[in-house]
Design a protein around this motif. Structure first.
Motif, PDB file in Angstrom:
ATOM      1  N   LEU A  22       1.004  -1.131  -0.449  1.00 44.95           N
ATOM      2  CA  LEU A  22      -0.050   0.051   0.205  1.00 44.95           C
ATOM      3  C   LEU A  22       0.878   1.370   0.284  1.00 44.95           C
ATOM      4  O   LEU A  22       0.202   2.374  -0.628  1.00 44.95           O
ATOM      5  N   ALA A  23       1.918   1.110   0.942  1.00 44.11           N
ATOM      6  CA  ALA A  23       2.679   2.238   0.899  1.00 44.11           C
ATOM      7  C   ALA A  23       3.987   2.875  -0.569  1.00 44.11           C
ATOM      8  O   ALA A  23       3.701   4.001  -1.202  1.00 44.11           O
ATOM      9  N   SER A  24       4.042   1.631  -1.339  1.00 47.27           N
ATOM     10  CA  SER A  24       4.750   2.014  -2.599  1.00 47.27           C
ATOM     11  C   SER A  24       3.853   2.423  -4.171  1.00 47.27           C
ATOM     12  O   SER A  24       3.873   3.143  -4.388  1.00 47.27           O
ATOM     13  N   ARG A  25       2.475   2.463  -3.187  1.00 40.35           N
ATOM     14  CA  ARG A  25       1.217   2.943  -3.857  1.00 40.35           C
ATOM     15  C   ARG A  25       1.031   4.563  -3.840  1.00 40.35           C
ATOM     16  O   ARG A  25       0.055   4.814  -4.628  1.00 40.35           O
ATOM     17  N   ILE A  26       0.963   4.813  -2.359  1.00 42.65           N
ATOM     18  CA  ILE A  26       0.432   6.296  -2.470  1.00 42.65           C
ATOM     19  C   ILE A  26       1.524   6.956  -2.230  1.00 42.65           C
ATOM     20  O   ILE A  26       2.436   6.370  -1.491  1.00 42.65           O
ATOM     21  N   PRO A  27       2.007   8.184  -3.170  1.00 44.11           N
ATOM     22  CA  PRO A  27       3.186   8.989  -2.431  1.00 44.11           C
ATOM     23  C   PRO A  27       3.244   9.815  -1.990  1.00 44.11           C
ATOM     24  O   PRO A  27       2.291  10.158  -0.667  1.00 44.11           O
ATOM     25  N   GLY A  28       3.971   9.596  -0.761  1.00 38.86           N
ATOM     26  CA  GLY A  28       4.677   9.925   0.296  1.00 38.86           C
ATOM     27  C   GLY A  28       4.430   9.138   1.324  1.00 38.86           C
ATOM     28  O   GLY A  28       4.761  10.291   3.100  1.00 38.86           O
ATOM     29  N   ASN A  33       5.604   4.881   8.496  1.00 41.13           N
ATOM     30  CA  ASN A  33       4.508   5.345   8.920  1.00 41.13           C
ATOM     31  C   ASN A  33       2.946   4.613   9.167  1.00 41.13           C
ATOM     32  O   ASN A  33       2.176   4.751   9.890  1.00 41.13           O
ATOM     33  N   LEU A  34       3.007   4.027   7.997  1.00 38.87           N
ATOM     34  CA  LEU A  34       1.571   3.656   7.642  1.00 38.87           C
ATOM     35  C   LEU A  34       2.100   2.755   9.280  1.00 38.87           C
ATOM     36  O   LEU A  34       0.555   2.872   9.577  1.00 38.87           O
ATOM     37  N   THR A  43       0.552   9.692  13.488  1.00 38.17           N
ATOM     38  CA  THR A  43      -0.618  10.505  12.432  1.00 38.17           C
ATOM     39  C   THR A  43      -0.519  10.803  11.083  1.00 38.17           C
ATOM     40  O   THR A  43       1.230  10.454  11.043  1.00 38.17           O
ATOM     41  N   LEU A  44      -1.064  10.851  10.131  1.00 38.38           N
ATOM     42  CA  LEU A  44      -0.541  11.948   9.052  1.00 38.38           C
ATOM     43  C   LEU A  44      -1.818  12.416   8.707  1.00 38.38           C
ATOM     44  O   LEU A  44      -2.902  12.846   8.853  1.00 38.38           O
ATOM     45  N   SER A  45      -0.792  12.884   7.715  1.00 34.95           N
ATOM     46  CA  SER A  45      -1.665  13.862   6.822  1.00 34.95           C
ATOM     47  C   SER A  45      -3.145  13.836   6.290  1.00 34.95           C
ATOM     48  O   SER A  45      -3.377  12.635   5.658  1.00 34.95           O
ATOM     49  N   ASN A  46      -4.246  14.999   6.552  1.00 35.35           N
ATOM     50  CA  ASN A  46      -5.328  14.585   5.615  1.00 35.35           C
ATOM     51  C   ASN A  46      -5.384  14.491   4.173  1.00 35.35           C
ATOM     52  O   ASN A  46      -6.567  14.029   3.564  1.00 35.35           O
ATOM     53  N   ASP A  47      -4.431  15.143   3.638  1.00 37.88           N
ATOM     54  CA  ASP A  47      -3.638  14.421   1.919  1.00 37.88           C
ATOM     55  C   ASP A  47      -3.790  12.992   1.968  1.00 37.88           C
ATOM     56  O   ASP A  47      -4.120  12.745   1.395  1.00 37.88           O
ATOM     57  N   LEU A  48      -2.795  12.661   3.031  1.00 41.07           N
ATOM     58  CA  LEU A  48      -2.524  10.869   2.659  1.00 41.07           C
ATOM     59  C   LEU A  48      -4.024  10.142   3.532  1.00 41.07           C
ATOM     60  O   LEU A  48      -3.409   9.422   2.555  1.00 41.07           O
ATOM     61  N   ILE A  49      -4.776  10.620   4.159  1.00 44.78           N
ATOM     62  CA  ILE A  49      -5.384   9.632   4.448  1.00 44.78           C
ATOM     63  C   ILE A  49      -6.470   9.450   3.048  1.00 44.78           C
ATOM     64  O   ILE A  49      -7.078   8.401   2.753  1.00 44.78           O
ATOM     65  N   GLU A  50      -6.792  10.942   2.359  1.00 46.94           N
ATOM     66  CA  GLU A  50      -8.092  11.111   1.810  1.00 46.94           C
ATOM     67  C   GLU A  50      -7.439  10.585   0.358  1.00 46.94           C
ATOM     68  O   GLU A  50      -8.540   9.199  -0.090  1.00 46.94           O
ATOM     69  N   LYS A  51      -5.939   9.984   0.185  1.00 50.34           N
ATOM     70  CA  LYS A  51      -5.003   9.339  -0.734  1.00 50.34           C
ATOM     71  C   LYS A  51      -5.416   7.989  -0.495  1.00 50.34           C
ATOM     72  O   LYS A  51      -5.702   7.314  -1.775  1.00 50.34           O
ATOM     73  N   ILE A  52      -4.730   6.991   0.260  1.00 52.61           N
ATOM     74  CA  ILE A  52      -5.414   6.313   0.891  1.00 52.61           C
ATOM     75  C   ILE A  52      -6.962   5.166   0.678  1.00 52.61           C
ATOM     76  O   ILE A  52      -7.355   4.363   0.304  1.00 52.61           O
ATOM     77  N   ILE A  53      -7.766   6.623   1.372  1.00 52.11           N
ATOM     78  CA  ILE A  53     -10.048   6.258   0.997  1.00 52.11           C
ATOM     79  C   ILE A  53      -9.345   6.152  -0.321  1.00 52.11           C
ATOM     80  O   ILE A  53      -9.781   4.991  -0.449  1.00 52.11           O
ATOM     81  N   ASP A  54      -9.262   6.986  -1.160  1.00 54.76           N
ATOM     82  CA  ASP A  54      -9.325   7.111  -2.452  1.00 54.76           C
ATOM     83  C   ASP A  54      -9.124   5.732  -3.191  1.00 54.76           C
ATOM     84  O   ASP A  54      -9.707   5.208  -4.094  1.00 54.76           O
ATOM     85  N   PHE A  55      -7.462   5.436  -3.027  1.00 52.87           N
ATOM     86  CA  PHE A  55      -6.898   3.913  -3.785  1.00 52.87           C
ATOM     87  C   PHE A  55      -7.418   2.429  -3.019  1.00 52.87           C
ATOM     88  O   PHE A  55      -7.887   2.038  -4.145  1.00 52.87           O
ATOM     89  N   LEU A  56      -8.236   3.198  -1.729  1.00 55.92           N
ATOM     90  CA  LEU A  56      -8.570   1.462  -1.467  1.00 55.92           C
ATOM     91  C   LEU A  56     -10.405   1.541  -2.109  1.00 55.92           C
ATOM     92  O   LEU A  56     -11.211   0.579  -2.147  1.00 55.92           O
ATOM     93  N   ASP A  57     -10.687   2.654  -2.276  1.00 56.11           N
ATOM     94  CA  ASP A  57     -11.777   2.531  -2.813  1.00 56.11           C
ATOM     95  C   ASP A  57     -13.126   2.630  -1.719  1.00 56.11           C
ATOM     96  O   ASP A  57     -13.852   1.417  -1.932  1.00 56.11           O
TER      97      ASP A  57
END
Length: 353
Positions: A22-28, A33-34, A43-57
């Motif tokens: 998962l980390a390899s697919r999310i820039p930053g 940290n995961l 904690t993770l930034s809101n930007d990273l959390i949004e990217k994770i949510i979108d990627f996992l659908d």
């Protein structure tokens, strides 16, 4: 945003990604940290959390709730050779099914539970408890359990057939909202499903629904097997047929009692209708003929209905689309489609909103 970090582990493993993948697919995002975030240590930034949510659908709302892990508290039977991936898929499936049942209960009324827990430590045995349950179901001694799904669900227990790895047999527990649930493997032969259903019914009555602590020295699996054997093949009804049991009798006995030949042979041994040598001989013959893995004689079994009817009420009476159910239940649309992809049945449920 409010975020339950434990739900991220749920979503990631359900999608079959390791932390590194998962980390390899999310820039930053780094695996370190995961890992800390999933443990609640960082904690993770809101930007990273949004990217994770979108990627996992998964919908954002999924991560703002808590779907409890019921599996560790359930009477869950599986063989030690199951892979981690298959085990996780089964366990997350169990949690999703439990969650969907609880979510549906906000709009429909599941049947009231008509069975009560019976404590072995109050002087009962698994056999005597099975006899009591048969009486509650109005089954006569010489009568097989024909519509086993139907009579169990009519007692207020929801049953789900899960398309699962062959290493999984079944599980029984109460959902977070207290609804008794049995999940069985849909890929087994009907006679094996029957024994698993009876076994899990025994767990519910003797172990799950009770409010009293259960001694760690009790063999709950053995107790559930004893319950299942008596529930499906009551001693008073089958004993005479098992005296001097022969291999040639097994097909007819299986056709009548709707249980496996192996279970019938074991019943004959437990009732002392055959000797230990005869028991060994019969089992050797089953193996030699290939009947341990694939017995002859197909037996009847009905189908569970409550879960699929609950879905049908939401779709037809309440006019939900799968996408709307996904939003209402806070799960991905593909989860709704996966676990509701069942034959449609008929049952007496009603909308309560």
């Amino acid at each position: 945003m409010e975020f339950n970090y434990k739900q991220l582990t749920f979503a990631r493993e359900y999608r079959k990604y390791s932390q590194t993948e998962l980390a390899s697919r999310i820039p930053g995002l780094s695996q370190s940290n995961l890992s800390k975030f999933e443990k609640g240590l960082d904690t993770l930034s809101n930007d990273l959390i949004e990217k994770i949510i979108d990627f996992l659908d998964f919908p954002k709302e999924f991560f703002q709730q808590h779907i409890p892990s019921m599996v560790e508290n359930a009477e869950y039977r599986r063989r030690a050779t199951i892979t981690k991936g298959d085990r996780l898929d089964i366990e997350y499936s169990i949690r999703f099914i439990s969650h969907l049942i609880d979510q549906m209960s906000n709009a429909i009324e599941w049947p009231d539970l008509k069975l009560k827990a019976i404590d072995i430590e109050d002087g009962f045995s698994p056999v005597s408890i099975a006899k009591l349950i048969r009486k509650q179901f109005k089954l006569k001694n010489g009568e097989p359990v024909k519509n086993i799904f139907s009579i169990i669900e009519q007692s207020g227990i929801i049953i789900y057939e899960l398309d699962a790895n062959e290493k999984f047999d079944g599980v029984s527990f109460q959902t977070e909202n207290g609804f008794p649930l049995i999940i069985v493997n849909s890929n087994f032969s009907n006679d094996r499903k029957r024994f698993t259903l009876a076994h899990e019914l025994g767990h519910l009555v003797m172990h799950v629904l009770t409010e009293n602590p259960i001694s760690e020295y009790r063999n709950k699996e053995k107790e559930a097997d004893q319950f299942a054997s008596e529930f499906l093949m009551p001693e008073d009804g089958i004993r005479n047929s098992l005296l001097n049991l022969k291999l040639s009798y097994l097909a007819d006995l299986k056709s009548y009692w709707l249980t496996s030949m192996g279970a019938i042979i074991r019943k004959a041994k437990d009732l002392h209708c055959i000797s230990a040598d005869k028991y060994k001989y019969l089992n050797i013959e089953l193996s030699r003929r290939g009947w341990k893995k694939n017995e002859p004689v197909h037996v009847f079994i009905d189908s569970p209905k409550l879960f699929s009817v609950g879905y049908k009420l939401h779709k037809n009476d309440l006019e939900y689309s799968d996408e709307e159910l996904s939003k209402a239940f806070r799960v991905p649309t593909d989860v709704v489609k996966r676990y509701y992809n069942l034959p449609r049945g008929e049952s007496k449920l009603r909308v309560v909103i």
